[in-house]
Write a protein that holds these residues in place. Structure first.
Motif, PDB file in Angstrom:
ATOM      1  N   GLN A  16      27.011  31.212  41.800  1.00  0.00           N
ATOM      2  CA  GLN A  16      26.359  30.554  42.932  1.00  0.00           C
ATOM      3  C   GLN A  16      27.169  29.381  43.471  1.00  0.00           C
ATOM      4  N   ASN A  17      27.895  28.714  42.624  1.00  0.00           N
ATOM      5  CA  ASN A  17      28.650  27.532  43.022  1.00  0.00           C
ATOM      6  C   ASN A  17      29.800  27.930  43.952  1.00  0.00           C
ATOM      7  N   PRO A  18      29.935  27.278  45.107  1.00  0.00           N
ATOM      8  CA  PRO A  18      30.993  27.631  46.065  1.00  0.00           C
ATOM      9  C   PRO A  18      32.413  27.546  45.483  1.00  0.00           C
ATOM     10  N   THR A  19      32.656  26.565  44.613  1.00  0.00           N
ATOM     11  CA  THR A  19      33.990  26.456  43.997  1.00  0.00           C
ATOM     12  C   THR A  19      34.236  27.637  43.066  1.00  0.00           C
ATOM     13  N   ASN A  20      33.246  27.983  42.267  1.00  0.00           N
ATOM     14  CA  ASN A  20      33.368  29.130  41.375  1.00  0.00           C
ATOM     15  C   ASN A  20      33.590  30.411  42.185  1.00  0.00           C
ATOM     16  N   GLN A  21      32.883  30.556  43.293  1.00  0.00           N
ATOM     17  CA  GLN A  21      33.058  31.735  44.143  1.00  0.00           C
ATOM     18  C   GLN A  21      34.482  31.808  44.688  1.00  0.00           C
ATOM     19  N   LYS A  22      35.017  30.663  45.152  1.00  0.00           N
ATOM     20  CA  LYS A  22      36.389  30.647  45.683  1.00  0.00           C
ATOM     21  C   LYS A  22      37.400  31.024  44.609  1.00  0.00           C
ATOM     22  N   ILE A  23      37.208  30.484  43.418  1.00  0.00           N
ATOM     23  CA  ILE A  23      38.100  30.827  42.304  1.00  0.00           C
ATOM     24  C   ILE A  23      38.043  32.327  42.039  1.00  0.00           C
ATOM     25  N   HIS A  24      36.845  32.877  41.994  1.00  0.00           N
ATOM     26  CA  HIS A  24      36.687  34.305  41.716  1.00  0.00           C
ATOM     27  C   HIS A  24      37.310  35.178  42.803  1.00  0.00           C
ATOM     28  N   LYS A  25      37.216  34.760  44.038  1.00  0.00           N
ATOM     29  CA  LYS A  25      37.761  35.563  45.144  1.00  0.00           C
ATOM     30  C   LYS A  25      39.277  35.680  45.064  1.00  0.00           C
ATOM     31  N   VAL A  26      39.917  34.749  44.390  1.00  0.00           N
ATOM     32  CA  VAL A  26      41.364  34.827  44.174  1.00  0.00           C
ATOM     33  C   VAL A  26      41.669  35.456  42.823  1.00  0.00           C
ATOM     34  N   ALA A  27      40.985  34.961  41.785  1.00  0.00           N
ATOM     35  CA  ALA A  27      41.324  35.350  40.421  1.00  0.00           C
ATOM     36  C   ALA A  27      40.946  36.785  40.074  1.00  0.00           C
ATOM     37  N   VAL A  28      39.793  37.247  40.543  1.00  0.00           N
ATOM     38  CA  VAL A  28      39.334  38.584  40.132  1.00  0.00           C
ATOM     39  C   VAL A  28      40.285  39.694  40.614  1.00  0.00           C
ATOM     40  N   PRO A  29      40.679  39.722  41.896  1.00  0.00           N
ATOM     41  CA  PRO A  29      41.651  40.753  42.287  1.00  0.00           C
ATOM     42  C   PRO A  29      42.989  40.598  41.557  1.00  0.00           C
ATOM     43  N   GLY A  30      43.383  39.353  41.297  1.00  0.00           N
ATOM     44  CA  GLY A  30      44.622  39.127  40.553  1.00  0.00           C
ATOM     45  C   GLY A  30      44.550  39.635  39.136  1.00  0.00           C
ATOM     46  N   ILE A  31      43.406  39.448  38.496  1.00  0.00           N
ATOM     47  CA  ILE A  31      43.227  39.959  37.135  1.00  0.00           C
ATOM     48  C   ILE A  31      43.226  41.485  37.145  1.00  0.00           C
ATOM     49  N   PHE A  32      42.573  42.077  38.138  1.00  0.00           N
ATOM     50  CA  PHE A  32      42.583  43.538  38.271  1.00  0.00           C
ATOM     51  C   PHE A  32      44.038  44.020  38.356  1.00  0.00           C
ATOM     52  N   PHE A  33      44.837  43.345  39.191  1.00  0.00           N
ATOM     53  CA  PHE A  33      46.250  43.716  39.331  1.00  0.00           C
ATOM     54  C   PHE A  33      46.999  43.520  38.013  1.00  0.00           C
ATOM     55  N   SER A  34      46.751  42.404  37.319  1.00  0.00           N
ATOM     56  CA  SER A  34      47.478  42.145  36.076  1.00  0.00           C
ATOM     57  C   SER A  34      47.148  43.195  35.013  1.00  0.00           C
ATOM     58  N   VAL A  35      45.886  43.605  34.950  1.00  0.00           N
ATOM     59  CA  VAL A  35      45.508  44.662  33.998  1.00  0.00           C
ATOM     60  C   VAL A  35      46.171  45.982  34.407  1.00  0.00           C
ATOM     61  N   ALA A  36      46.207  46.248  35.708  1.00  0.00           N
ATOM     62  CA  ALA A  36      46.910  47.451  36.186  1.00  0.00           C
ATOM     63  C   ALA A  36      48.369  47.399  35.752  1.00  0.00           C
ATOM     64  N   GLY A  37      48.978  46.216  35.865  1.00  0.00           N
ATOM     65  CA  GLY A  37      50.372  46.056  35.441  1.00  0.00           C
ATOM     66  C   GLY A  37      50.569  46.337  33.964  1.00  0.00           C
TER      67      GLY A  37
END
Length: 154
Positions: A16-37
């Motif tokens: 719910q927190n806007p800062t947490n949401q912003k972090i997730h919007k960057v980090a989650v796709p990056g983590i998906f990519f890193s796991v793919a790597g």
């Protein structure tokens, strides 16, 4: 089986927190990519003379999960997965160290995620159910292109 809307509703409880949401919007796709790597680096194996790459086998299962929730989620995540695959092919082609890139991204982005959850004051959703690790990327893309509609598979 929960609908994608139900998954998103439950996932949103701890985002719910806007800062947490912003972090997730960057980090989650990056983590998906890193796991793919990391999966990309698992060597192929042969069965009955056919070479099988674990990367594509696992990707097919992940995309099957998204398909079971929503056709739109499947399409969006298939496109993103294709993008990840193309980037990995390019990195491999230029001789980049995919292992180092993936591990550094994974660690840094997870640290950011936990900072976001510290700010939020709530535990990450995957502590409750590991399937949230796959819901997170769809939740992020849902902000760009709504993934829940009447076309969900029951």
């Amino acid at each position: 089986m929960k609908s994608l809307e139900e998954w998103f509703e439950e996932y949103s409880d701890s985002h719910q927190n806007p800062t947490n949401q912003k972090i997730h919007k960057v980090a989650v796709p990056g983590i998906f990519f890193s796991v793919a790597g990391l999966l990309w680096l698992i060597p192929s194996f042969s069965i009955f003379g056919y070479s099988i790459a674990p990367y594509f086998l696992i990707l097919a299962m992940v995309l099957g999960f998204y398909f079971s929730l929503s056709f739109r989620a499947f399409v969006v995540m298939a496109v993103f997965s294709g993008f990840c695959t193309m980037v990995l092919l390019e990195l491999q082609g230029i001789g980049a160290n995919i292992l180092i890139i993936s591990v550094v991204m994974f660690v840094v982005l997870w640290v950011l995620q936990f900072i976001g959850h510290h700010i939020e004051g709530k535990k990450p959703s995957f502590f409750k159910d590991v399937q949230f690790l796959l819901i997170g990327p769809a939740w992020v893309f849902h902000f760009i292109l709504p993934l829940t509609t009447d076309d969900e598979i029951e």
